[in-house]
Design an enzyme around this catalytic site. Structure first.
Site, PDB file in Angstrom:
ATOM      1  N   HIS A  36       9.278  21.628  55.582  1.00  0.00           N
ATOM      2  CA  HIS A  36      10.127  22.302  54.574  1.00  0.00           C
ATOM      3  C   HIS A  36      11.567  22.601  54.940  1.00  0.00           C
ATOM      4  CE1 HIS A  36       6.179  24.611  52.617  1.00  0.00           C
ATOM      5  NE2 HIS A  36       6.230  23.259  52.266  1.00  0.00           N
TER       6      HIS A  36
ATOM      7  N   HIS B 297      -3.784  16.807  48.116  1.00  0.00           N
ATOM      8  CA  HIS B 297      -2.496  17.944  48.449  1.00  0.00           C
ATOM      9  C   HIS B 297      -3.284  19.212  48.927  1.00  0.00           C
ATOM     10  CE1 HIS B 297       1.617  18.397  48.801  1.00  0.00           C
ATOM     11  NE2 HIS B 297       1.359  19.501  48.192  1.00  0.00           N
TER      12      HIS B 297
END
Length: 366
Positions: free
Chosen positions: A331, A305
């Site tokens: 997002h 990540h």
């Protein structure tokens, strides 16, 4: 107690349950986890909630409480119990005040969210002591306002009765030298292409594992993230989107197909080539096994990540508008992007001030 995987009959979907000391599923927890699976929560989310519910049941058992008898004060004790060392939780040893907490604050808050969801689910089905961790609040001056507050101004909204304050942490990122070291430590083109893809695109590891060949538009230098069920459990967490990539990455993809992938009959981009079962979609576990080997070779204690954090930070530092970064990351809103990456390190602040000429021209001397 044990968290155990289960297959949902008729669909093949993987879910999780919690087995008691008698190796029988804990019925209220099992129903709650089945509900989460039914409404489309990811297997990883259901697994995490299963571990959280196991912790709750172990605490209740240690206190001699039935889950229907628990009160808010008991949940407060549960928070303190979670932070004890494992031996201290069982009462086997005395815990000194200076002892480090077993879990971090964000983990405790996640477990509280699971407990809150469990009791809210039971309350909606007419069981348990009600919505145990809910508290009804009103948006006050200077405080956070819920969505459409201007429409429902003055009406109470549901909040959390218990939530620990989480210290602000900057996302961990990789320098260019560290990224290069990781790529150079990859001995196979598949592995190198995987991490190069994360570096260039900022997609999640799970989104990369879910890629099919049809999702890569070589001529347009684009990849498409498509929400779908995958046999390896990989999921597109935040829906579909298109992400531009460079021609150098397309060439690496072509080399990987020509030199390693060969005639494997799979539509997945990342597959088992040297390990069994050959040709099957690459799994999360296989990726993390590779990460452990690369950590040992490079001395860099990275996580996949970090490539996503690094890409987002690099884009923002290079002047890419935050609205574009938010879209690239998938997002739900710019607010989410700002909450994670809307920070300035001392280095960023100095660079901005130098660019503005703050340290060169002085209107005032001393």
């Amino acid at each position: 107690m044990l968290v155990h995987p289960v297959a949902v009959p008729g669909s093949g979907t993987r879910s999780w349950t919690v087995l008691g000391d008698d190796d029988v599923p804990v019925v209220p927890v099992d129903r709650f986890l089945a509900y989460l699976t039914d409404i489309g929560r990811s297997p990883n989310t259901v697994k995490a909630y299963a571990h959280d519910m196991k912790d709750l049941w172990q605490f209740l058992g240690f206190r001699g409480l039935d889950w229907r008898e628990a009160r808010l004060e008991d949940i407060g004790e549960f928070v303190a119990w979670l932070q004890l060392p494992l031996a201290g939780r069982a009462g086997e040893v005395a815990v000194l005040p200076s002892a480090a907490a077993e879990v971090c604050v964000s983990t405790v808050n996640r477990k509280l969210a699971a407990v809150s969801a469990f009791y809210a689910h039971q309350a909606r089905n007419g069981a348990g002591p009600g919505d145990l961790l809910a508290v009804w609040q009103r948006g006050g001056r200077g405080g956070w306002k819920p969505f459409l507050h201007h429409v429902s101004k003055g009406n109470p909204y549901r909040g959390r009765a218990i939530a620990l304050k989480v210290p602000k942490k900057l996302p961990r990122i990789l320098s260019a030298a560290e990224t290069q070291a990781i790529l150079d430590a990859c001995t196979r083109l598949r592995d190198r292409f995987f991490f190069a893809l994360l570096h260039v695109s900022g997609i999640r590891a799970g989104e990369a594992l879910g890629l099919r060949h049809e999702d890569i538009a070589a001529a347009e230098c684009e990849i498409v993230i498509v929400p779908r069920e995958n046999a390896n459990g990989a999921r597109a967490k935040s829906g579909g989107r298109m992400v531009p990539i460079g021609p150098d990455l397309i060439r690496l993809y072509a080399d990987y197909l020509h030199e390693e992938y060969g005639g494997i009959g799979s539509d997945h981009v990342f597959v088992n080539i040297w390990a069994e079962p050959k040709g099957h979609a690459w799994s999360y576990q296989a990726v993390y096994d590779l990460v452990l080997r690369l950590r040992a070779r490079t001395g860099i204690a990275f996580d996949p990540h970090w490539f996503r954090h690094s890409a987002a930070t690099r884009w923002l530092r290079d002047g890419v508008p935050i609205e574009v970064v938010s879209t690239l990351l998938g997002h739900s809103s710019v607010t989410v992007t700002s909450s994670v990456y809307g920070h300035l390190t001392a280095e960023d602040a100095r660079a901005a001030l130098e660019k503005a000429g703050w340290f060169s021209g002085k209107e005032v001397s001393w």
